[in-house]
Design a protein around this motif. Structure first.
Motif, PDB file in Angstrom:
ATOM      1  N   THR A 189       7.684  -1.589   2.279  1.00  0.00           N
ATOM      2  CA  THR A 189       7.235  -0.341   2.907  1.00  0.00           C
ATOM      3  C   THR A 189       8.257   0.024   3.964  1.00  0.00           C
ATOM      4  N   SER A 207       0.803  -1.226   0.000  1.00  0.00           N
ATOM      5  CA  SER A 207       0.000   0.000   0.000  1.00  0.00           C
ATOM      6  C   SER A 207       0.832   1.272   0.000  1.00  0.00           C
ATOM      7  N   SER A 208       2.001   1.258   0.619  1.00  0.00           N
ATOM      8  CA  SER A 208       2.810   2.475   0.673  1.00  0.00           C
ATOM      9  C   SER A 208       4.282   2.121   0.534  1.00  0.00           C
ATOM     10  N   ARG A 209       5.060   2.977  -0.090  1.00  0.00           N
ATOM     11  CA  ARG A 209       6.517   2.774  -0.117  1.00  0.00           C
ATOM     12  C   ARG A 209       7.168   3.349   1.140  1.00  0.00           C
ATOM     13  N   TYR A 210       6.638   4.487   1.599  1.00  0.00           N
ATOM     14  CA  TYR A 210       7.157   5.139   2.803  1.00  0.00           C
ATOM     15  C   TYR A 210       5.983   5.525   3.688  1.00  0.00           C
ATOM     16  N   LEU A 211       6.206   5.360   4.998  1.00  0.00           N
ATOM     17  CA  LEU A 211       5.138   5.659   5.953  1.00  0.00           C
ATOM     18  C   LEU A 211       5.785   6.190   7.214  1.00  0.00           C
ATOM     19  N   LEU A 223      -0.599  -2.207   7.217  1.00  0.00           N
ATOM     20  CA  LEU A 223       0.168  -2.370   5.984  1.00  0.00           C
ATOM     21  C   LEU A 223      -0.554  -3.414   5.145  1.00  0.00           C
TER      22      LEU A 223
END
Lengths: 111, 111
Positions: free
Chosen positions: A106, A7-11, A21
């Protein structure tokens, strides 16, 4: 080609927050995995699932939970994020557990 | 238990051949797999040996000898883009679902 998306590369999250995640695969694989990777510690298995609604603890499940309501989706949940959960999280999907296809990862930072 | 040993680093010039050895100690396992990981990226599945012998996939080949508790990944016609970490991994018969990774070999390709 196998495609595994996260869902995200960076969080960036704060201590105590609940973090989700998500991982989705498009190859109808039975098996899905969540790892974390830290410098010097290598890949460590958090949880895996071999079927919908089935889950097994990996080597470091403490502080994490997972959900697999549909075959293509495997979610990792940090119930109350802590700074020591800052890491790269990798999801993988596999027709058999020893041939795994990884998502892009992520990078989670907990402040 | 089991452990996987591989060299920490190998340096070679473009066009050369590199062999990355992986030795293991385990009472039983399904097969040996290999993964490539570039800096900042996710692991990518390269090959799997379920049976003894050589598996060839383009410039990369992998070999397994169960009697010698040993396998290797052979990288031929090295290119700059082959600079990455390479991991061997196996799943033991008494730990289904849990893939154990070696610590990784950093391959550095120089012009």
């Amino acid at each position: 080609d196998v495609k595994v998306t996260q869902s995200s590369r960076y969080l960036v999250k704060r201590t105590g927050e609940k973090v989700f995640l998500e991982c989705v695969q498009d190859m109808d694989h039975e098996n899905m995995f969540w790892y974390r990777q830290d410098p010097g510690l290598g890949l460590r298995l958090i949880y895996f699932s071999y079927d919908v609604k089935m889950k097994e603890k990996g080597d470091i499940p403490e502080g994490y939970s997972v959900s697999r309501e549909k075959k293509e989706r495997f979610s990792l949940i940090l119930e109350s994020a802590s700074t020591n959960q800052t890491s790269m999280y990798l999801c993988a999907s596999a027709p058999a557990p020893d041939t795994q296809y990884f998502g892009p990862g992520t990078r989670l930072t907990v402040l | 238990g089991q452990s996987l040993e591989q060299p920490s680093e190998v340096t070679a010039v473009e066009g050369a051949i590199v062999q990355i050895n992986c030795t293991y100690q385990t009472s039983g396992f399904y097969g040996l797999s290999w993964y490539q990981q570039h800096d900042g990226g996710a692991p990518t599945f390269l090959s799997y040996n379920g049976l003894d012998g050589l598996e060839e996939t383009g410039r990369f080949s992998s070999f397994l000898s169960r009697s010698d508790s040993y396998g290797y990944l052979l990288l031929q016609e090295l290119q700059m883009k082959d600079s990455a970490s390479y991991f061997c991994a196996l799943m033991t018969t008494d730990s289904w679902g849990k893939l154990q990774f070696g610590a990784g070999t950093q391959v550095v390709v120089t012009p």
